[in-house]
Design a protein around this motif. Structure first.
Motif, short mmCIF file in Angstrom:
data_model
loop_
_atom_site.label_atom_id
_atom_site.label_comp_id
_atom_site.label_asym_id
_atom_site.label_seq_id
_atom_site.Cartn_x
_atom_site.Cartn_y
_atom_site.Cartn_z
N ALA A 102 0.85 -1.20 0.00
CA ALA A 102 0.00 0.00 0.00
C ALA A 102 0.88 1.24 0.00
O ALA A 102 1.97 1.25 0.57
N LEU A 104 0.55 5.12 1.17
CA LEU A 104 -0.32 5.98 1.99
C LEU A 104 0.17 7.42 1.88
O LEU A 104 1.29 7.74 2.28
N TRP A 137 -3.51 4.41 10.48
CA TRP A 137 -3.98 3.78 9.24
C TRP A 137 -4.46 2.36 9.53
O TRP A 137 -3.86 1.65 10.32
N ASN A 138 -5.52 1.96 8.85
CA ASN A 138 -5.96 0.58 8.88
C ASN A 138 -5.18 -0.17 7.80
O ASN A 138 -5.25 0.17 6.62
N SER A 141 -7.61 -2.27 5.16
CA SER A 141 -8.35 -1.48 4.16
C SER A 141 -7.46 -0.45 3.47
O SER A 141 -7.89 0.21 2.53
N LYS A 142 -6.20 -0.28 3.95
CA LYS A 142 -5.23 0.66 3.37
C LYS A 142 -5.73 2.11 3.43
O LYS A 142 -5.40 2.92 2.56
N GLU A 143 -6.54 2.43 4.44
CA GLU A 143 -7.09 3.79 4.54
C GLU A 143 -6.78 4.38 5.90
O GLU A 143 -6.55 3.67 6.87
N ALA A 144 -6.81 5.72 5.96
CA ALA A 144 -6.59 6.42 7.22
C ALA A 144 -7.84 6.32 8.07
O ALA A 144 -8.96 6.48 7.58
#
Length: 617
Positions: A102, A104, A137-138, A141-144
């Motif tokens: 990922a 980010l 970050w998760n 899910s590769k999201e903040a």
């Protein structure tokens, strides 16, 4: 166009000598206990401890500023620096596949620190002083999830961040006058800080270490002492050592299973002290300030990285340092092979000349001249001496086995010696200086004589090459001229003019043509006899060409420059046949080794890369 792109093959990268020792806690050992992980420029290197084989993680656009490895070893995270106003990436790498998991993008200008949660659920990242935010970050899910300013308005910048060992929801941040324990509130997508009370103590915390049981955590400070803080009550427990503080601050801490602490300080001392009263049991002096300490297994063995780009291995019982990797810690200026052999080569940079064994990348010899930069060097053809050009205006000649100073020419040039070459009969040295003069010296056993000074160039002489019969040489200069000199009568034979700062020049092995290059990104072919231009190639799409070398049969030549690509060209076709991708700084020099087995290239980030020379038909 597409057909041409398919024909260009990649050069095989064999080995890299280099380690960026200025990244705090940049050297890590993977949980499998078999691999070292460390940064070099924009690359993250994974090196096997058993075989020494290296793997490269490439994806950052600028220098790597921090590295973290997850507890399970599945992921590696790395952050980078970038220019003001641009976003700095965090990359999570899949360790097994050695590829990007990922990317980010949130922080501006710099990522200061990273930490994985104990069960690989979350990654927390800290932005640099221009960004000043903490983001969780998760990983799945590769999201903040959420973010927050790292420190209160009244406090200073936050410098480091660390997850606890038992709880995915609690982490600690610290910095200049700020020390906080954060709790992640997932349902409301918030992180909530609690200030740790340190009473009257004002400290700048450089590093954090949390032992396995999560009762206390330790903070290393720039004042050279260690704070012990209770993680449950968030109160300061103790501070020490009281009398003998660690010189130049505590850069890195590691707690061992038995409660002892390994302390790396800024003056290069690694100490083993007790966790209770911080009294030092053992200590050892290393070269350069200690920036990383990492444990292999439970801490029977540990690895230490220093600012002088050295990696040491130590055992807990004997505490004796063994040097396992060395490299330059500033830009490498030049590289040279001895005549007729590719077993070893020499490189030079600020403060030193180093001789390396080609196959093993081991350092055989280091010649140190403190606080002075070596601009160029070479081996005499008989192999009895290394001659070198230094920016204090001196030419120094050393013996290659012992590194003893054999001869020194004082005041060889007024603005530093910038280029140097020796004749094939080993009796003369031709040198060029920052003021544009070209001088010819006669070298005796322990004395020298200035034969002639040739004044034509108006600016720095960047490169000198001598013809095989020692009767002619060519010099390239920043004034836009390449001059072919007669070394018998000491007059100018020919002159090549172009609207560029010439950086490098090479004779074709048959010596009827020269090729030049410089800041205009063009490669020029010129006739030696009358100085006429034969052809011009577009050498690079961006950035100057700093380095060029032609192979012994003259069929191929290699170039490198500010675009960080190493290119192998067919001489008569003028086509690129192979490209080497791997440098993360501008390429400063490149050499094809005498029997055409390897290409060695050096760069401005202190790296030395060895490529396999392709079997060209």
């Amino acid at each position: 166009m597409e057909e041409v792109a398919q024909e260009v093959h990649q050069l095989a990268l064999v080995a890299v000598i280099g380690f960026n020792g200025h990244v705090f806690s940049g050297l890590k050992i993977h949980p499998d206990k078999e691999h070292l992980i460390y940064p070099l420029g924009c690359t993250v290197i994974i090196k096997s401890l058993r075989s020494g084989k290296q793997t490269f993680l490439q994806g950052h656009t600028n220098n790597v500023s921090c590295i973290s490895v997850s507890k399970s070893g599945r992921y590696i995270a790395s952050g980078q620096v970038t220019f003001m106003g641009f976003k700095a990436d965090v990359i999570i790498w899949d360790y097994e596949k050695k590829e990007i998991y990922a990317r980010l993008v949130l922080h501006k200008a710099r990522v200061e620190d990273l930490s994985f949660s104990p069960n690989d659920k979350y990654l927390v990242s800290l932005g640099g002083q221009d960004d000043g935010s903490i983001v969780v970050w998760n990983i799945e899910s590769k999201e903040a999830i959420c973010g927050s300013p790292a420190s209160a308005q009244s406090a200073g910048h936050c410098l480091t961040i660390e997850y606890t060992n038992l709880n995915d929801e609690i982490f600690v941040s610290a910095g200049n006058g700020t020390l906080r324990v954060w709790e992640l509130d997932l349902p409301n997508r918030k992180i909530r800080p609690t200030e740790c009370q340190t009473g009257q103590l004002k400290r700048i915390v450089k590093c954090l270490e949390i032992p396995d049981d999560d009762n206390y955590f330790y903070c290393g400070t720039t004042s050279g002492d260690i704070l012990k803080v209770n993680l449950k009550t968030r109160l300061l427990n103790s501070c020490g050592p009281v009398k003998q503080k660690f010189s130049k601050g505590v850069n890195t801490l590691k707690v061992l299973k038995n409660g002892d602490i390994l302390v790396g300080s800024g003056d290069g001392v690694l100490s083993l002290c007790s966790g209770g009263n911080f009294k030092t049991h053992k200590s050892v002096q290393l070269e350069g300030g200690v920036t990383s300490v990492t444990l292999r297994g439970d801490g029977q063995q540990f690895y230490v990285g220093t600012e002088a780009a050295q990696i040491y291995s130590l055992g807990y019982t004997d505490f004796k340092p063994e040097l396992i990797a060395t490299s330059h810690n500033s830009a490498v200026k030049d590289v040279a092979f001895p005549f007729g052999t590719s077993e070893l080569f020499a490189t030079c940079s600020q403060n030193d000349i180093r001789v390396w064994h080609t196959e093993t990348s081991k350092e055989l010899l280091r010649i140190t001249v403190p606080n002075i930069t070596c601009n160029a060097l070479g081996f005499m053809q008989d192999g009895r001496s290394i001659f070198s050009a230094w920016n204090d205006g001196k030419i120094r000649v050393f013996t290659p086995e012992s590194g003893k100073l054999r001869l020194i020419i004082h005041n060889a040039h007024s603005m530093g010696v910038t280029a140097i070459a020796a004749t094939n009969d080993c009796k003369r040295i031709v040198s060029g200086g920052g003021e544009g003069q070209v001088r010819v010296w006669e070298i005796f056993q322990d004395s020298y004589r200035l034969i002639e000074t040739m004044k034509e160039h108006k600016a720095t002489v960047n490169c000198i090459k001598i013809k095989s019969n020692d009767k002619e040489c060519v010099t390239a200069s920043s004034d836009g001229a390449c001059i072919i000199w007669d070394l018998v009568r000491f007059v100018r034979n020919q002159m090549v003019l172009s609207n560029t700062l010439f950086g490098v020049v090479c004779y074709h092995p048959e010596e009827f043509q020269i090729i030049t290059s410089g800041t205009n990104r063009k490669i020029g072919y010129w006739e030696v006899y009358d100085g006429s231009a034969i052809r011009e190639l577009e050498g690079s799409l961006s950035g100057a060409i700093n380095a060029m070398h032609i192979c012994e049969d003259g069929k191929y030549f290699v170039t490198g420059g500010d675009d960080k690509l190493l290119k192998l060209w067919h001489y008569s076709d003028g086509e690129v046949t192979h490209v080497g991708i791997g440098h993360s700084g501008s390429i400063t020099n490149v050499r094809i080794c005498p029997n055409s087995r390897y290409i060695v290239s050096t760069s401005a980030d202190g790296a030395i890369l060895r490529w396999r020379y392709p079997q060209t038909s």
